[in-house]
Design a protein around this motif. Structure first.
Motif, short mmCIF file in Angstrom:
data_model
loop_
_atom_site.label_atom_id
_atom_site.label_comp_id
_atom_site.label_asym_id
_atom_site.label_seq_id
_atom_site.Cartn_x
_atom_site.Cartn_y
_atom_site.Cartn_z
N LEU A 1 0.81 -1.22 0.00
CA LEU A 1 0.00 0.00 0.00
C LEU A 1 0.84 1.27 0.00
O LEU A 1 0.37 2.33 -0.41
N LEU A 2 2.08 1.15 0.45
CA LEU A 2 2.96 2.33 0.44
C LEU A 2 3.56 2.47 -0.95
O LEU A 2 3.87 1.48 -1.61
N PRO A 3 3.76 3.71 -1.39
CA PRO A 3 4.51 3.90 -2.64
C PRO A 3 5.95 3.39 -2.44
O PRO A 3 6.40 3.28 -1.30
N ASP A 4 6.63 3.08 -3.51
CA ASP A 4 7.98 2.52 -3.39
C ASP A 4 8.90 3.49 -2.65
O ASP A 4 9.16 4.60 -3.13
N TRP A 5 9.37 3.07 -1.50
CA TRP A 5 10.21 3.96 -0.69
C TRP A 5 11.67 3.48 -0.65
O TRP A 5 12.51 4.09 0.00
N THR A 6 11.95 2.37 -1.36
CA THR A 6 13.32 1.86 -1.32
C THR A 6 14.27 2.90 -1.93
O THR A 6 13.95 3.52 -2.93
N GLY A 7 15.38 3.07 -1.28
CA GLY A 7 16.38 4.03 -1.77
C GLY A 7 16.09 5.47 -1.39
O GLY A 7 16.85 6.37 -1.74
N THR A 8 15.00 5.71 -0.67
CA THR A 8 14.70 7.11 -0.28
C THR A 8 15.42 7.45 1.02
O THR A 8 15.83 6.56 1.78
N SER A 9 15.55 8.74 1.26
CA SER A 9 16.25 9.19 2.47
C SER A 9 15.32 9.10 3.68
O SER A 9 14.09 8.95 3.53
N LEU A 10 15.89 9.25 4.86
CA LEU A 10 15.08 9.22 6.09
C LEU A 10 14.04 10.34 6.06
O LEU A 10 12.87 10.13 6.41
N ASP A 11 14.48 11.52 5.67
CA ASP A 11 13.54 12.65 5.65
C ASP A 11 12.37 12.38 4.70
O ASP A 11 11.23 12.72 5.00
N GLU A 12 12.67 11.77 3.58
CA GLU A 12 11.60 11.45 2.62
C GLU A 12 10.63 10.42 3.22
O GLU A 12 9.41 10.52 3.03
N ARG A 13 11.17 9.48 3.94
CA ARG A 13 10.29 8.46 4.56
C ARG A 13 9.43 9.07 5.67
O ARG A 13 8.27 8.74 5.82
N LEU A 14 10.05 9.97 6.43
CA LEU A 14 9.27 10.62 7.49
C LEU A 14 8.16 11.48 6.87
O LEU A 14 7.04 11.54 7.38
N GLU A 15 8.49 12.10 5.77
CA GLU A 15 7.48 12.94 5.08
C GLU A 15 6.33 12.06 4.55
O GLU A 15 5.15 12.42 4.65
N LEU A 16 6.72 10.89 4.04
CA LEU A 16 5.70 9.95 3.56
C LEU A 16 4.76 9.56 4.71
O LEU A 16 3.53 9.57 4.56
N CYS A 17 5.34 9.24 5.86
CA CYS A 17 4.52 8.86 7.03
C CYS A 17 3.62 10.02 7.44
O CYS A 17 2.42 9.84 7.68
#
Lengths: 427, 382
Positions: free
Chosen positions: B4-20
């Motif tokens: 259900l999550l968009p592909d987050w592999t290879g993203t930075s921590l900040d990008e993942r936190l923003e996604l959350c």
């Protein structure tokens, strides 16, 4: 006969109530053990069998409102730290406890035991306050309620038996606790005796409520009903209580037989949902009575009786098992009348010939009040029944506006009158 | 089912936190809609605790119903006054179909919320029911009762085998390990994980299937550990009062500006069972016993052997906090009741505390921030 019997229930009820408070006041002098309990699941049968005197802090609190001194008690509890947005009963009781039990009707002794059921979550939070203040044992009794509106687990079904067994096991644990507090064994004969008294009280209460289907209604469910309810709770499981309810039933039968109502002219038959407005108890009733409105039915007489309106009869041959069944069925019924009341309202509309339903959500009691607006929508969708919603409180006069209440009530009756005129015109 | 999550592999921590952050604040609940579009069924469970393992084993997506920043246009007319916001916004999310469910469960946590299943049942077409978790949790009969209550629920969901429940417990056990690790980072190195960021990482668990969540957290926790953040002289505090209605994220950000929140009860229901649920033996009994015997605490769960104020003291001591923030949602009766017990106990123990009320729909936090800064200054210069 009419002169002596009519009004007997109210006058004797008041006297019994005062005697009961005197008994409570004398409990500490006589070194009598007491139990703080609540109206939904008071377990008077077990407590009386151990000679533990039940004390109802809910009733103590509402008495401060009826006597128009609740604001002093609420202010004391708020000064101690309690929020204006929590249950007013809790706060009035906290103030009583902080004042060493000083109460307008006597002195409330400290508890030897407290019992809280899960029928109201505030019961549990409240009992935790006593636990902290008095370091008394607190027994929490789980009574699983209906899981949904269509939940229909009847005795004998696997689901009901599972829940009943859970309640029974807990009652056995409570008996053990009472034994350790009082230092005596449970006498099953004594338990049967208290259960037999409750059986008779329940039977009479169910019949008294049903007699109000008569025209005119034989009692007002809000005013007189509340007096009867007080005795029902306070003297549950006692001989005095049994005698009182037999006589009350006799009075109501007499009233019905002689066509004696509560008003000079009963024009509108109403149902009340919620908890009474105790700060304006008499006046609240008058605002309806002035228009010829009588409360013939009320969910308060169901849930605040702990579901005794069902008239459940304990089987004295198997006391603990039957007590568990009775407590489960009755308290579940009390909860249903708060959370799933649509069907019972629709039934009452027919059986009692209702002209309208009054919804009275209050600030202090979210258990009863949270769903009322939604229940009103549901009932209105399912039948053509005029209704009124008025908000106030059971304790706190700061959120009770007599003028606003009167405006709404007057408009409601004007609507009822014009509806009746329109109906007459069509005929 | 697809992730259900968009592909987050290879993203930075900040990008993942923003996604959350985006997902947690999104009032359209996109992950739930995606699950439904793939043909999945959704079980929404209202605060506080719910045994998600059972829903997961039955093949449903378990979604935590925790309110939303919504205008309560439809829900308002179903409630009276003097009620907390989470009830209204949760119903609004369901009525508006922003949160599409197939099943709703609530537990009688408080006088107001115990009405929810009935209200849901009157207004929505799917089943809504009450799960009665024991309040007499120390009764010898409670474990068996709860086991049977769980089985009843599972039967209602279409049935769950012992084996699939055991598998599901294993998945959630891994999730518990990861969440414990997340809180360890917060406790040991709070400068690496401010309270608002920890919050969104936890809240995500209530929006996606647990296996997917576990994979996300497994890959993200190492990035938190490696974060180039500096320790400052902020005060270490415990936040208490987030067990049901949730404070706005901006409020948590305001708190994070002056404090390290080293432990809290935010979304405690998602972290309620502590440690691992045993995998040997009867999985139903194991899950029931874990709730009763190896769990956290909240104002809505009675346990005479673990008074809430003693549990708060333990929480404060275990995480080495210097003070506590005693928060309560407006009109939240259990929270407001407990505030009194907490404050009296902390007074007796000489532990400083800051009392605050919040509402999920609050939009201004300047005052809270100023008051909190003053509180912190008093602590520092006392």
């Amino acid at each position: 006969m009419t002169e002596t019997i009519v009004g007997r229930g109210a006058s004797r009820g008041g006297a019994l109530f005062r005697d009961w408070f005197q008994e409570i006041s004398q409990a500490s002098e006589r070194d009598r053990k007491t139990a703080y309990v609540f109206v939904m699941g008071s377990l008077g049968e077990i407590l009386r069998a151990f000679d533990l005197l039940p004390i109802f802090p809910e009733i103590n609190s509402l008495q401060t409102a009826v006597r128009r001194v609740a604001h002093d008690f609420l202010a004391r509890a708020e000064d101690y730290g309690y929020s204006p947005d929590i249950c007013g009963y809790v706060k009035a009781d906290v103030a009583v406890q902080l004042a060493g039990g000083e109460h307008p009707m006597g002195r409330i002794p400290r508890p030897s035991l407290a019992i809280a059921t899960n029928a109201c979550n505030t019961y549990i939070k409240w009992a935790e306050i006593w636990e902290r203040m008095h370091h008394c044992p607190v027994f929490t009794l789980d009574i699983p309620g209906s899981r949904s509106a269509s939940f229909d687990e009847m005795p004998g079904s696997p689901g009901f038996e599972r829940d009943r067994l859970y309640v029974q096991r807990q009652l056995e644990e409570l008996v053990g606790l009472c034994q350790s507090i009082t230092g005596r064994e449970l006498s099953l004969d004594r338990l049967r005796q208290t259960m037999a008294h409750t059986n008779e009280m329940s039977r009479c209460w169910k019949e008294v409520i049903a007699l109000n289907r008569s025209r005119p209604a034989c009692f007002d469910a809000l005013t007189e009903g509340t007096i009867y309810l007080g005795v029902l709770n306070a003297l549950r499981g006692t001989e005095q209580g049994e005698i009182y309810f037999r006589e009350l039933l006799e009075e109501m039968q007499h009233r019905v037989a002689h066509g004696l109502g509560t008003l000079h002219e009963e024009k509108y038959r109403l149902m009340f949902l919620g908890v009474p407005c105790y700060p304006l108890f008499r006046r609240f009733h008058e605002m309806f009575a002035e228009w010829g409105g009588t409360f013939v039915s009320s969910t308060y007489l169901w849930f605040a009786a702990g579901g005794m309106d069902a008239g459940f009869q304990y089987d004295l041959e198997r006391p603990l098992e039957s007590l568990a069944q009775g407590v489960l069925r009755s308290v579940r019924r009390a909860m249903d009348s708060m959370f799933f009341p649509s069907q019972p309202i629709l039934r009452a509309a027919e059986e009692f010939g209702l002209d309208g339903v009054v919804f009275h959500p209050i600030k202090s009691c979210r258990t009863v009040s949270t769903g009322l607006a939604d229940v009103r929508r549901d009932v209105m969708e399912r039948c053509d029944m005029p209704s009124l919603t008025i908000e106030s409180d059971m304790m706190d006069r700061r959120v009770v506006s007599e003028a606003q209440l009167k405006n709404r009530i007057d408009a409601f009756f004007e609507g009822l009158a014009s509806r009746r005129l329109r109906a007459a015109g069509k005929e | 089912m697809k992730n259900l999550l968009p592909d987050w592999t290879g993203t930075s921590l900040d990008e993942r936190l923003e996604l959350c952050r985006d997902l947690v604040e999104d009032t359209e609940f996109p992950t739930v809609h995606q699950w439904k579009e793939q043909g999945g069924r959704v079980l929404g469970h209202f605060q506080v605790y719910f045994p998600e393992e059972i829903a997961h084993a039955a093949g449903l997506l378990a979604v935590k119903v925790r309110g939303a920043q919504l205008e309560t246009r439809q829900a308002e007319s179903h409630f009276g006054s003097y009620l907390c916001s989470i009830l209204k916004s949760s119903l609004e999310a369901a009525l508006s179909n922003k949160l599409p469910l197939d099943y709703f469960v609530s537990h009688p946590i408080c006088d107001a919320a115990r009405n929810l299943a009935a209200i849901w049942g009157r207004n929505l077409s799917y089943p809504a029911q009450v799960l009665y978790l024991p309040q007499n949790s120390r009764s010898a009969a409670a474990p068996e009762y709860l086991r049977e209550e769980y089985r009843r629920l599972a039967d209602d969901l279409g049935g769950v085998s012992d084996a699939s429940l055991a598998e599901s417990i294993a998945v959630y056990n891994r999730g518990r390990e990861l969440l414990e690790e997340l809180y360890r980072i917060k406790r040991e190195t709070p400068w690496l994980l401010p309270v608002d960021e920890a919050y969104v990482l936890v809240a995500l668990a209530g929006l996606i299937p647990r296996p997917e969540y576990n994979t996300f957290l497994e890959a993200t926790l190492p990035l938190l550990r490696q974060r180039p953040a500096r320790k400052t002289d902020k005060v270490r505090v415990v936040w208490e009062g987030g067990f049901c209605e949730q404070p706005p994220l901006d409020m948590l950000r305001a708190v994070a500006r002056s404090c390290y929140v080293v432990d809290d009860d935010l979304l405690i229901g998602l972290r309620y069972i502590l440690g691992q649920v045993p995998l040997d033996g009867d999985p139903w009994a194991n899950l029931a016993r874990a709730y009763l015997e190896q769990s956290s605490y909240s104002p809505v769960q009675r346990d005479e052997q673990r008074p809430k104020e003693a549990m708060l003291l333990q929480r404060i001591r275990d995480c080495g906090a210097e003070a506590a923030i005693l928060a309560a949602a407006k009109m939240c009766e259990p929270g407001l009741d407990e505030q009194v017990a907490y404050s009296k106990t902390l007074d007796e123990e000489g532990i400083a505390y800051f009392v605050s009320e919040f509402e999920e729909r609050m939009t201004s936090f300047d005052q809270v921030q100023i008051q909190l800064e003053t509180f912190v200054e008093n602590l520092v210069f006392d």
